[in-house]
Design a protein around this motif. Sequence first.
Motif, PDB file in Angstrom:
ATOM      1  N   GLU A  35       4.799  18.620 -69.923  1.00 60.18           N
ATOM      2  CA  GLU A  35       4.408  17.310 -69.393  1.00 60.18           C
ATOM      3  C   GLU A  35       3.583  16.524 -70.408  1.00 60.18           C
ATOM      4  N   HIS A  36       2.701  17.200 -71.129  1.00 65.46           N
ATOM      5  CA  HIS A  36       1.865  16.534 -72.134  1.00 65.46           C
ATOM      6  C   HIS A  36       2.721  15.973 -73.270  1.00 65.46           C
ATOM      7  N   ILE A  37       3.654  16.777 -73.756  1.00 65.90           N
ATOM      8  CA  ILE A  37       4.517  16.326 -74.851  1.00 65.90           C
ATOM      9  C   ILE A  37       5.372  15.142 -74.400  1.00 65.90           C
ATOM     10  N   ALA A  38       5.988  15.259 -73.237  1.00 68.74           N
ATOM     11  CA  ALA A  38       6.846  14.183 -72.729  1.00 68.74           C
ATOM     12  C   ALA A  38       6.052  12.901 -72.533  1.00 68.74           C
ATOM     13  N   THR A  39       4.872  12.997 -71.979  1.00 67.70           N
ATOM     14  CA  THR A  39       4.036  11.820 -71.751  1.00 67.70           C
ATOM     15  C   THR A  39       3.592  11.203 -73.072  1.00 67.70           C
ATOM     16  N   THR A  40       3.153  12.035 -73.994  1.00 69.14           N
ATOM     17  CA  THR A  40       2.669  11.540 -75.282  1.00 69.14           C
ATOM     18  C   THR A  40       3.773  10.838 -76.060  1.00 69.14           C
ATOM     19  N   LEU A  41       4.986  11.384 -75.987  1.00 67.39           N
ATOM     20  CA  LEU A  41       6.110  10.785 -76.700  1.00 67.39           C
ATOM     21  C   LEU A  41       6.728   9.616 -75.942  1.00 67.39           C
ATOM     22  N   GLY A  42       6.328   9.415 -74.698  1.00 67.29           N
ATOM     23  CA  GLY A  42       6.857   8.314 -73.900  1.00 67.29           C
ATOM     24  C   GLY A  42       8.246   8.584 -73.360  1.00 67.29           C
ATOM     25  N   GLU A  43       8.589   9.849 -73.220  1.00 70.84           N
ATOM     26  CA  GLU A  43       9.912  10.216 -72.711  1.00 70.84           C
ATOM     27  C   GLU A  43       9.856  10.315 -71.189  1.00 70.84           C
ATOM     28  N   GLN A  51      15.256  18.450 -72.547  1.00 72.63           N
ATOM     29  CA  GLN A  51      15.301  18.879 -73.947  1.00 72.63           C
ATOM     30  C   GLN A  51      13.918  19.353 -74.407  1.00 72.63           C
ATOM     31  N   ILE A  52      12.876  18.650 -74.027  1.00 69.28           N
ATOM     32  CA  ILE A  52      11.521  19.077 -74.365  1.00 69.28           C
ATOM     33  C   ILE A  52      11.209  20.410 -73.697  1.00 69.28           C
ATOM     34  N   THR A  53      11.686  20.586 -72.482  1.00 73.89           N
ATOM     35  CA  THR A  53      11.499  21.863 -71.794  1.00 73.89           C
ATOM     36  C   THR A  53      12.131  22.997 -72.593  1.00 73.89           C
ATOM     37  N   ARG A  54      13.352  22.779 -73.090  1.00 67.59           N
ATOM     38  CA  ARG A  54      14.013  23.812 -73.896  1.00 67.59           C
ATOM     39  C   ARG A  54      13.264  24.060 -75.204  1.00 67.59           C
ATOM     40  N   VAL A  55      12.718  23.013 -75.798  1.00 66.01           N
ATOM     41  CA  VAL A  55      11.947  23.188 -77.035  1.00 66.01           C
ATOM     42  C   VAL A  55      10.771  24.124 -76.780  1.00 66.01           C
ATOM     43  N   VAL A  56      10.016  23.869 -75.727  1.00 67.78           N
ATOM     44  CA  VAL A  56       8.839  24.693 -75.424  1.00 67.78           C
ATOM     45  C   VAL A  56       9.256  26.109 -75.061  1.00 67.78           C
ATOM     46  N   GLU A  57      10.333  26.268 -74.316  1.00 69.22           N
ATOM     47  CA  GLU A  57      10.789  27.603 -73.941  1.00 69.22           C
ATOM     48  C   GLU A  57      11.268  28.403 -75.146  1.00 69.22           C
ATOM     49  N   VAL A  58      11.970  27.755 -76.060  1.00 69.97           N
ATOM     50  CA  VAL A  58      12.533  28.460 -77.220  1.00 69.97           C
ATOM     51  C   VAL A  58      11.488  28.657 -78.320  1.00 69.97           C
ATOM     52  N   CYS A  59      10.728  27.629 -78.622  1.00 63.31           N
ATOM     53  CA  CYS A  59       9.794  27.674 -79.753  1.00 63.31           C
ATOM     54  C   CYS A  59       8.394  28.157 -79.363  1.00 63.31           C
ATOM     55  N   VAL A  61       4.657  27.433 -76.968  1.00 60.63           N
ATOM     56  CA  VAL A  61       3.668  26.380 -76.774  1.00 60.63           C
ATOM     57  C   VAL A  61       3.036  25.975 -78.103  1.00 60.63           C
ATOM     58  N   ASP A  62       2.632  26.945 -78.905  1.00 62.28           N
ATOM     59  CA  ASP A  62       1.913  26.633 -80.143  1.00 62.28           C
ATOM     60  C   ASP A  62       2.766  25.844 -81.124  1.00 62.28           C
ATOM     61  N   GLU A  63       3.998  26.278 -81.346  1.00 60.48           N
ATOM     62  CA  GLU A  63       4.865  25.572 -82.287  1.00 60.48           C
ATOM     63  C   GLU A  63       5.226  24.179 -81.760  1.00 60.48           C
ATOM     64  N   SER A  64       5.438  24.065 -80.467  1.00 54.32           N
ATOM     65  CA  SER A  64       5.757  22.764 -79.869  1.00 54.32           C
ATOM     66  C   SER A  64       4.599  21.787 -80.032  1.00 54.32           C
ATOM     67  N   MET A  65       3.388  22.276 -79.825  1.00 49.42           N
ATOM     68  CA  MET A  65       2.215  21.415 -79.986  1.00 49.42           C
ATOM     69  C   MET A  65       1.990  21.077 -81.459  1.00 49.42           C
ATOM     70  N   SER A  66       2.285  21.990 -82.347  1.00 44.55           N
ATOM     71  CA  SER A  66       2.185  21.728 -83.781  1.00 44.55           C
ATOM     72  C   SER A  66       3.137  20.596 -84.182  1.00 44.55           C
ATOM     73  N   LEU A  67       4.354  20.641 -83.649  1.00 48.65           N
ATOM     74  CA  LEU A  67       5.320  19.564 -83.901  1.00 48.65           C
ATOM     75  C   LEU A  67       4.810  18.230 -83.361  1.00 48.65           C
ATOM     76  N   LEU A  68       4.195  18.261 -82.199  1.00 48.82           N
ATOM     77  CA  LEU A  68       3.660  17.038 -81.610  1.00 48.82           C
ATOM     78  C   LEU A  68       2.566  16.458 -82.500  1.00 48.82           C
ATOM     79  N   GLU A  69       1.662  17.297 -82.982  1.00 49.86           N
ATOM     80  CA  GLU A  69       0.592  16.822 -83.858  1.00 49.86           C
ATOM     81  C   GLU A  69       1.164  16.210 -85.132  1.00 49.86           C
TER      82      GLU A  69
END
Length: 116
Positions: A35-43, A51-59, A61-69
């Motif tokens: 939810e944080h990633i989707a909101t921050t990216l405006g999706e 798609q963001i859900t799959r990113v977090v599930e596959v990669c 939490v830490d790697e997904s947040m690193s990508l967001l930063e």
Amino acid sequence: MRGSRQRDRRDREEQQRQAEIAQRQAVRKVRQTIEHIATTLGETEERQFAQITRVVEVCGVDESMSLLEETLQIEANGGMMTADGERRRSPGGAYMTLLKKRLKESGRKDDLKRII
């Protein structure tokens, strides 16, 4: 002997409760991250959210947040241009471009296929 069996049973039950609590916390953390990633990216569309859900599930939490930063740093520095240089990518597009690049460089093409 009876008392030790009761203690063992109580210990097993307590361990099971602790494991269930840890599982619920992990699920909550993943959900909050998505939810944080989707909101921050405006999706807001379901397709991008999935798609963001799959990113977090596959990669994870830490790697997904690193990508967001990394995406937010790029946005703060003027954004990422498309390949033809005609326009800026959206924050979500920059996030996915960074994801693709990172997964390809690390040889995780199977993970990329599961996400996209």
